[in-house]
Design an enzyme around this catalytic site. Structure first.
Site, PDB file in Angstrom:
ATOM      1  N   TYR A  17       0.821  -1.220   0.000  1.00 43.12           N
ATOM      2  CA  TYR A  17       0.000   0.000   0.000  1.00 43.12           C
ATOM      3  C   TYR A  17       0.856   1.272   0.000  1.00 43.12           C
ATOM      4  CZ  TYR A  17      -3.200   3.504   2.001  1.00 43.12           C
ATOM      5  OH  TYR A  17      -3.915   4.638   2.261  1.00 43.12           O
ATOM      6  N   ASP A  37       9.999  -7.437  -3.299  1.00 37.39           N
ATOM      7  CA  ASP A  37       8.786  -7.760  -2.534  1.00 37.39           C
ATOM      8  C   ASP A  37       8.499  -9.235  -2.768  1.00 37.39           C
ATOM      9  OD1 ASP A  37       5.955  -7.925  -1.686  1.00 37.39           O
ATOM     10  OD2 ASP A  37       6.020  -5.736  -1.689  1.00 37.39           O
ATOM     11  N   ASN A  38       8.102  -9.950  -1.711  1.00 40.03           N
ATOM     12  CA  ASN A  38       7.764 -11.369  -1.923  1.00 40.03           C
ATOM     13  C   ASN A  38       6.276 -11.556  -2.217  1.00 40.03           C
ATOM     14  OD1 ASN A  38       6.582 -11.015   0.556  1.00 40.03           O
ATOM     15  ND2 ASN A  38       7.778 -12.569   1.632  1.00 40.03           N
ATOM     16  N   PHE A  86      10.009  -0.848   3.562  1.00 39.88           N
ATOM     17  CA  PHE A  86       8.611  -1.044   3.962  1.00 39.88           C
ATOM     18  C   PHE A  86       8.303  -2.506   4.304  1.00 39.88           C
ATOM     19  CE2 PHE A  86       8.213   2.534   0.869  1.00 39.88           C
ATOM     20  CZ  PHE A  86       7.546   3.452   1.657  1.00 39.88           C
ATOM     21  N   SER A 130       6.268   3.437  13.253  1.00 36.71           N
ATOM     22  CA  SER A 130       4.836   3.629  13.453  1.00 36.71           C
ATOM     23  C   SER A 130       4.574   4.393  14.746  1.00 36.71           C
ATOM     24  CB  SER A 130       4.177   2.258  13.542  1.00 36.71           C
ATOM     25  OG  SER A 130       2.850   2.371  13.985  1.00 36.71           O
ATOM     26  N   TYR A 154       3.768  -6.468  17.379  1.00 39.13           N
ATOM     27  CA  TYR A 154       4.043  -5.679  16.171  1.00 39.13           C
ATOM     28  C   TYR A 154       4.776  -4.384  16.549  1.00 39.13           C
ATOM     29  CZ  TYR A 154       3.090  -2.268  12.468  1.00 39.13           C
ATOM     30  OH  TYR A 154       3.212  -1.267  11.528  1.00 39.13           O
ATOM     31  N   LYS A 158       8.718  -3.014  15.968  1.00 39.52           N
ATOM     32  CA  LYS A 158       9.071  -1.713  15.364  1.00 39.52           C
ATOM     33  C   LYS A 158      10.085  -0.985  16.242  1.00 39.52           C
ATOM     34  CE  LYS A 158       6.577  -1.260  11.562  1.00 39.52           C
ATOM     35  NZ  LYS A 158       7.313  -1.488  10.309  1.00 39.52           N
ATOM     36  N   TYR A 182       4.786   6.712  11.222  1.00 39.13           N
ATOM     37  CA  TYR A 182       3.535   7.085  10.552  1.00 39.13           C
ATOM     38  C   TYR A 182       2.392   7.083  11.536  1.00 39.13           C
ATOM     39  CZ  TYR A 182       6.085   4.733   6.675  1.00 39.13           C
ATOM     40  OH  TYR A 182       7.007   4.286   5.774  1.00 39.13           O
ATOM     41  N   VAL A 222     -18.476  -0.213  15.360  1.00 43.27           N
ATOM     42  CA  VAL A 222     -17.757   0.928  15.947  1.00 43.27           C
ATOM     43  C   VAL A 222     -17.273   0.463  17.324  1.00 43.27           C
ATOM     44  CG1 VAL A 222     -17.963   3.299  16.790  1.00 43.27           C
ATOM     45  CG2 VAL A 222     -19.144   2.610  14.678  1.00 43.27           C
ATOM     46  N   PHE A 223     -15.940   0.412  17.484  1.00 46.75           N
ATOM     47  CA  PHE A 223     -15.367  -0.176  18.706  1.00 46.75           C
ATOM     48  C   PHE A 223     -15.381   0.815  19.863  1.00 46.75           C
ATOM     49  CE2 PHE A 223     -12.650  -2.734  15.509  1.00 46.75           C
ATOM     50  CZ  PHE A 223     -13.617  -3.729  15.406  1.00 46.75           C
TER      51      PHE A 223
END
Ligand code: NAD
Ligand code: UFG
Length: 341
Positions: A17, A37-38, A86, A130, A154, A158, A182, A222-223
């Site tokens: 993306y 990229d794989n 990325f 991130s 995750y 990072k 980001y 909607v959480f």
């Protein structure tokens, strides 16, 4: 091919993306682009469209970035001057269920890349970090100096990669590394030809809402509506993927000795309900949603303080929320099934 004529940039994960939008932006600015990229989370179709939109050829190598031999061959073959990294896995929930896979992939790809870069004396790296490294923030908006405290594998991977980069830069002054944190990337290229195409039901709000608007999902959950925010739903700093892509170009041209962290965000936020009602208006379709319980690990508000990137990188995210959702809708309505069509 013209690879010796202009600066050649390696983009790992360039079929994905954010990578695909960054590749187009680089081609538009006259860079030569090599993608490794794989395709574990992307389509070869994306690579084709990058070349069409960027009106230039792209060198594409399907390989695992953790494969030392394959990556080394790429550096032997192309005059790579800098790398934008990325490649990696990015689903927070999956990282909780399969932590080893996340640590193996996200650390392994980076370790191999850094080793191969050093072997080939390529020292400029822009890394996809991130806002998740901040965890539940103590101050809003969040400056780069805020304490870190990721709350899932995750995010911890990072932060580990960031630490590795900081250690490396401290060990050898030739390294020049930008760690880009980001906030919430959304939207798509204005052509509607590349965009976000998650496999399975999207985990993230905007792709889920877009798939609902195009008729692929019946109902949006909607959480939580009991957060301490103006309408009770979560507030995030959404950033247009084109602004984010341009942030990488700014980082490449302003990169300097050492290792430096930069927030890439707008500094303003939108709530879940605001996104849903704006998407109803933009798409002209009524959306079915239901308030459900909070999602584990979610925070009330995340907002960037982007001052450092504004001043040191001379970069600013200026595309409005309306544009982000219009472009996301354009991509989704033109490609209801993503790259599968
Ligand atoms: P994406 O999944 O669309 O792109 C990642 C790309 O990396 C995919 O094309 C995938 O096939 C490739 N890849 C994965 N493992 C690989 C490997 N071992 N070898 C080679 N290629 C591999 O994700 P994205 O949204 O474009 O994210 C790009 C980067 O930005 C990721 O590192 C992600 O963690 C980070 N990031 C994303 C967000 C977000 O919300 N999208 C937010 C913060 C940070
Ligand atoms: N949300 C819903 N319903 C959904 C999906 C999300 O209500 O179906 C809500 C969430 O509770 C949150 C907001 O929408 O309040 C945004 O959620 P996303 O999943 O789109 O984004 P997150 O802020 O949770 O996380 C994203 C990426 C992370 C990254 C982080 C910061 O998924 O990988 O942004 O960059 F670390």
């Amino acid at each position: 091919m013209g690879f010796a004529m202009s600066r050649t940039i390696l983009i790992t994960g360039g079929a994905g993306y954010i990578g695909s939008h960054t590749a187009v932006a680089l081609l538009e600015q006259g860079y030569s682009v090599v993608i490794v990229d794989n395709l574990c989370n992307s389509s070869p179709q994306a690579v084709k469209r990058i070349a069409e939109l960027g009106r230039n050829e792209v060198a594409f190598i399907q390989a695992d970035v953790a494969d030392h031999e394959a990556l080394s061959k790429v550096f032997d073959e192309y005059p790579i001057e800098a790398v934008i990294h990325f490649a990696g896995l990015k689903a927070v929930g999956e990282s909780v269920e399969q932590p080893l896979m996340y640590y193996r992939t996200n650390l392994g790809t980076t370790m191999t890349l850094l080793e191969v870069m050093a072997e080939h004396e390529v020292w400029d790296l822009v890394f996809s970090s991130s806002a998740t490294v901040y965890g539940d923030p103590e101050v809003l908006p969040i400056p780069e100096g805020a304490p870190t405290g990721p709350t899932n594998p995750y995010g911890r991977a990072k932060l580990m990669v960031e630490d590795i980069c900081r250690d490396l830069a401290a060990s050898d002054p030739r390294w020049r590394i930008a760690l880009l944190r980001y906030f919430n990337p959304v939207g798509a290229h204005p052509s509607g030809d590349i965009g976000e195409d998650p496999t399975g039901p999207p985990n993230n709000l905007v792709p889920f809402v877009m798939q609902a608007a195009v008729g692929r999902r019946d109902k949006i959950s909607v959480f939580g509506d009991d957060y301490n925010t103006p309408d009770g739903t979560g507030v995030r700093d959404y950033i247009h993927v084109i602004d984010l892509a341009l942030g990488h170009l700014a980082a490449l041209s302003h990169i300097s000795e050492g290792c430096r962290e930069f927030n890439l965000g707008t500094g303003t936020g939108a709530s879940v309900l605001e996104i849903i009602s704006a998407t109803e208006r933009i798409s002209g379709n009524k959306l079915n949603y239901e308030i459900v319980g909070r999602r584990a690990g979610d925070i009330a508000t995340s907002l960037a303080d982007p001052t450092r990137a504004n001043t040191e990188l001379e970069w600013r995210a200026d595309r409005a929320m309306e544009t982000m959702l219009q472009d996301a809708w354009h991509w989704q309505s033109k490609n209801p099934n993503g790259f599968t069509d």
